[in-house]
Design a protein around this motif. Structure first.
Motif, mmCIF file in Angstrom:
data_model
loop_
_atom_site.group_PDB
_atom_site.id
_atom_site.type_symbol
_atom_site.label_atom_id
_atom_site.label_comp_id
_atom_site.label_asym_id
_atom_site.label_seq_id
_atom_site.Cartn_x
_atom_site.Cartn_y
_atom_site.Cartn_z
ATOM 1 N N UNK A 1 0.841 -1.193 0.000
ATOM 2 C CA UNK A 1 0.000 0.000 0.000
ATOM 3 C C UNK A 1 0.879 1.246 0.000
ATOM 4 N N UNK A 2 0.395 2.317 -0.584
ATOM 5 C CA UNK A 2 1.185 3.558 -0.553
ATOM 6 C C UNK A 2 1.259 4.116 0.857
ATOM 7 N N UNK A 3 2.205 5.020 1.057
ATOM 8 C CA UNK A 3 2.319 5.714 2.340
ATOM 9 C C UNK A 3 1.067 6.547 2.579
ATOM 10 N N UNK A 4 0.881 6.958 3.813
ATOM 11 C CA UNK A 4 -0.336 7.691 4.177
ATOM 12 C C UNK A 4 -0.385 9.058 3.503
ATOM 13 N N UNK A 5 -1.609 9.555 3.343
ATOM 14 C CA UNK A 5 -1.796 10.887 2.761
ATOM 15 C C UNK A 5 -1.141 11.957 3.629
ATOM 16 N N UNK A 6 -1.133 11.749 4.959
ATOM 17 C CA UNK A 6 -0.509 12.720 5.859
ATOM 18 C C UNK A 6 0.995 12.796 5.600
ATOM 19 N N UNK A 7 1.618 11.629 5.376
ATOM 20 C CA UNK A 7 3.060 11.612 5.099
ATOM 21 C C UNK A 7 3.359 12.339 3.800
ATOM 22 N N UNK A 8 2.561 12.075 2.785
ATOM 23 C CA UNK A 8 2.753 12.731 1.484
ATOM 24 C C UNK A 8 2.615 14.248 1.622
ATOM 25 N N UNK A 9 1.606 14.682 2.358
ATOM 26 C CA UNK A 9 1.396 16.129 2.521
ATOM 27 C C UNK A 9 2.563 16.765 3.273
ATOM 28 N N UNK A 10 3.087 16.090 4.290
ATOM 29 C CA UNK A 10 4.191 16.651 5.066
ATOM 30 C C UNK A 10 5.458 16.769 4.214
ATOM 31 N N UNK A 11 5.739 15.763 3.394
ATOM 32 C CA UNK A 11 6.916 15.843 2.524
ATOM 33 C C UNK A 11 6.719 16.943 1.485
ATOM 34 N N UNK A 12 5.518 17.064 0.956
ATOM 35 C CA UNK A 12 5.246 18.149 0.008
ATOM 36 C C UNK A 12 5.447 19.508 0.666
ATOM 37 N N UNK A 13 5.048 19.638 1.927
ATOM 38 C CA UNK A 13 5.240 20.908 2.643
ATOM 39 C C UNK A 13 6.730 21.236 2.781
ATOM 40 N N UNK A 14 7.538 20.198 3.100
ATOM 41 C CA UNK A 14 8.982 20.414 3.215
ATOM 42 C C UNK A 14 9.576 20.877 1.886
ATOM 43 N N UNK A 15 9.093 20.300 0.799
ATOM 44 C CA UNK A 15 9.610 20.685 -0.515
ATOM 45 C C UNK A 15 9.230 22.126 -0.844
ATOM 46 N N UNK A 16 7.981 22.486 -0.570
ATOM 47 C CA UNK A 16 7.535 23.856 -0.882
ATOM 48 C C UNK A 16 8.264 24.895 -0.039
ATOM 49 N N UNK A 17 8.585 24.528 1.196
ATOM 50 C CA UNK A 17 9.162 25.526 2.097
ATOM 51 C C UNK A 17 10.688 25.587 2.007
ATOM 52 N N UNK A 18 11.288 24.768 1.167
ATOM 53 C CA UNK A 18 12.746 24.782 0.979
ATOM 54 C C UNK A 18 13.052 24.860 -0.515
ATOM 55 N N UNK A 19 13.163 26.046 -1.046
ATOM 56 C CA UNK A 19 13.343 26.187 -2.493
ATOM 57 C C UNK A 19 14.665 25.635 -3.006
ATOM 58 N N UNK A 20 15.608 25.375 -2.120
ATOM 59 C CA UNK A 20 16.869 24.781 -2.568
ATOM 60 C C UNK A 20 17.413 23.873 -1.468
ATOM 61 N N UNK A 21 18.406 23.050 -1.841
ATOM 62 C CA UNK A 21 19.026 22.162 -0.859
ATOM 63 C C UNK A 21 18.227 20.915 -0.561
ATOM 64 N N UNK A 22 17.405 20.467 -1.518
ATOM 65 C CA UNK A 22 16.604 19.253 -1.309
ATOM 66 C C UNK A 22 17.198 18.123 -2.147
ATOM 67 N N UNK A 23 17.293 16.939 -1.552
ATOM 68 C CA UNK A 23 17.753 15.747 -2.267
ATOM 69 C C UNK A 23 16.813 14.590 -1.957
ATOM 70 N N UNK A 24 16.789 13.622 -2.863
ATOM 71 C CA UNK A 24 15.940 12.440 -2.703
ATOM 72 C C UNK A 24 16.768 11.199 -3.020
ATOM 73 N N UNK A 25 16.672 10.174 -2.153
ATOM 74 C CA UNK A 25 17.347 8.903 -2.373
ATOM 75 C C UNK A 25 16.282 7.853 -2.684
ATOM 76 N N UNK A 26 16.424 7.186 -3.835
ATOM 77 C CA UNK A 26 15.428 6.204 -4.267
ATOM 78 C C UNK A 26 16.018 4.804 -4.226
ATOM 79 N N UNK A 27 15.164 3.830 -3.939
ATOM 80 C CA UNK A 27 15.564 2.427 -3.922
ATOM 81 C C UNK A 27 14.351 1.590 -4.300
ATOM 82 N N UNK A 28 14.545 0.272 -4.441
ATOM 83 C CA UNK A 28 13.435 -0.619 -4.735
ATOM 84 C C UNK A 28 12.735 -0.241 -6.023
ATOM 85 N N UNK A 29 11.395 -0.294 -6.008
ATOM 86 C CA UNK A 29 10.613 0.034 -7.202
ATOM 87 C C UNK A 29 10.801 1.483 -7.622
ATOM 88 N N UNK A 30 11.184 2.351 -6.699
ATOM 89 C CA UNK A 30 11.438 3.754 -7.047
ATOM 90 C C UNK A 30 12.701 3.910 -7.873
#
Length: 528
Positions: free
Chosen positions: A190-219
């Protein structure tokens, strides 16, 4: 009716094979002993289960790992008591770190024989536990089916290593009433919760630079990378694979994350400006070892580490939900690698970099590259972004000796695809027996041995821990040149054709020839 008018007996071993097959496990990598003979006998009655002999348990467990990474479903292993399991533990460690689905079947003494403390008696549960997500001992013949089904379920939800212990009397014992094989219920992730998705989206919106993402598995597969890549491009996010990559898809037309470097100084420099690190199916990257005066965590102090989705969750669906939350178009152009810097073919004496360039140029479409080149093959990853589309799997847990086994399992999993094994010479000696299995099964694998006649990574680690001068005794622990390993003779002795290359031109010609034919072939790339 059987001989003498007796009915055909159903043994625990028969139930074991039937239940594996009913649950989609139709390949077993095996190194059996006396305790497993009834399982071996059951194979004659159940030819649908393909059983592949490995001459070392490290090959058996590593091949099961490679098979699982390429199919997404488990193979079984068959191991002989505690010592047999112990011989395979290093590559089970790598499989656990790769989050690969493996079902171990470890034979043991008959239950009534255990109190006698015969020579092979061991505490198998304690040996298995550190490298397994799940361990269970079969009680009797009637318990075989439920335990097999539970092992498959444990190996798939979420994917990991499951170990079942099979006493000999449970294998040879008969069942009073035969029943249909038990199928394990497997829930879709199952996908992660909607609350988790919203919180990560908030972090991305509030930090215009200096963001990185590490992917593994199906990602880290092409479809998941496409979603992650579009989010990264739209939001200015740096995209990374892990330091050691369990399975990703690379090549022209695909999103090409950078790889977090292994050397600690390079890793710290790579991540020094990251203020928010988002993890998608991956753990937080940390240093492999403690070094004097160096931090253990690779992210800078004050960096926010946020988990978007964990292993076992639906990573691609979670990324899609994040894209929707951020308003990223799911049909926008894919960000892909730029222009390759190495366009010509190298010439002259053979070097590590030259091999990486030649292999990257010549990788066939849909090939599988197994990378245990350790220090020698590091440059290949960046170059592979410009190769023909292919799959890449690596040794993941730091326990060397996994390249030849991974390639063997990948070739069994994908018999119509060319497998290329980039293999350091020191680690190749751990499970060189895999070449014999490749010859026996006529597996389509080209093995490239980086023959530098040293443990090059350990020379680098001596420097990292502050040792400037390496004396005679220390050098004896790090070098492999007295005597030098004769890879062509070793390969031929195990049934694999082989040749040596000492120049770029000779290596390119041998590699092209090996790609054009079917079957196992080894190239000793003797480095200048």
């Amino acid at each position: 009716m059987g001989e003498g008018g007796q009915g055909i007996r159903t043994t625990g071993a028969d139930v074991l094979v039937d239940t594996l097959l009913a649950n989609g496990v139709d390949v077993c990598f095996a190194n059996p002993g006396t305790s497993e003979m009834h399982f071996v006998a059951a194979l004659d009655r159940k030819p649908e289960l393909r059983c592949i002999l490995g001459l070392s348990e490290g090959l058996v467990t590593g091949a099961a790992d490679g098979y699982a990474r390429m199919t997404g479903r488990p193979a079984a292993t068959l191991l002989h008591t505690g010592p047999g399991l112990s011989n395979g533990l290093a590559n089970l460690h790598n499989a656990r770190r790769a989050r690969a689905a493996v079902v171990n079947i470890v034979g043991d003494h008959a239950s009534h024989h255990l109190p006698l403390d015969a020579p092979l008696t061991t505490d198998i549960e304690s040996l298995a536990a550190p490298m397994s997500n799940w361990v269970r001992r079969v009680k009797d013949p009637a318990d075989v089916g439920p335990t097999v089904a539970a092992a498959v379920q444990a190996a798939l939800t979420p994917p990991g290593v499951a170990t079942m212990i099979l006493p000999a009397d449970a294998a040879w014992g008969t069942l009073a009433l035969a029943t249909a094989p038990q199928k394990a219920p497997i829930e879709a992730p199952r996908p992660a919760s909607a609350e988790t998705v919203r919180e990560v989206a908030r972090l991305i919106r509030s930090n215009p630079q200096g963001i990185a993402m590490v992917v593994s598995g199906a990602a880290a597969q092409a479809d998941g990378l496409a979603v992650a890549g579009r989010i990264a491009a739209a939001c200015g996010i740096q995209l990374f694979n892990e330091v050691l990559v369990a399975h990703t898809q690379r090549g022209r037309g695909r999103v090409a994350p950078a790889r977090i470097p292994y050397p600690i100084d390079m890793a710290l420099a790579t991540l020094k400006d990251v203020r928010v690190l988002i993890l998608v199916g991956a753990p937080e990257p940390v240093a492999f070892f403690a070094y004097p005066g160096m931090p253990g965590r690779l992210v800078p102090e004050g960096c926010t580490v946020a988990t978007l989705a964990r292993h076992g969750e639906d990573l691609k669906a979670t990324l899609e939900a994040l894209g929707d939350e951020l308003g990223v178009s799911p049909t926008g152009p894919l960000p892909t690698a730029g222009t390759p810097t190495d366009t010509g073919e190298p010439s002259g004496p053979l070097t590590e970099d030259a091999i990486a360039v030649i292999v990257a140029h010549k990788v066939p479409e849909d090939a599988i590259v197994c990378d245990e080149g350790v220090t020698s093959a590091r440059r290949f990853f960046a170059l592979s972004a410009f190769s023909a589309p292919h799959d890449l799997i690596m040794q993941t847990g730091g326990a060397i000796g996994d390249g030849i086994p991974l390639a063997t399992g990948a070739a069994i999993a994908c018999p119509d695809r060319k497998v290329i094994c980039l293999q350091a010479d020191g680690s190749a000696m751990y499970n060189i027996q895999g070449l014999w299995t490749q010859a026996r099964e006529n597996l389509d694998i080209v093995t490239v041995i980086f023959s530098n006649r040293t443990y090059a990574i350990l020379h680098a680690e001596m420097r990292n821990v502050g040792v400037g001068e390496i004396g005679t005794n220390a050098r004896q622990m790090l070098n492999l040149d007295n005597p030098a390993l004769d890879w062509v003779s070793l390969a031929r002795g195990l049934g694999v054709e082989a040749a040596v290359a000492t120049s770029c031109e000779a290596f390119a010609a041998l590699f092209s020839a090996a790609l054009s034919r079917r079957g196992p072939f080894l190239i000793e790339a003797r480095l200048a």
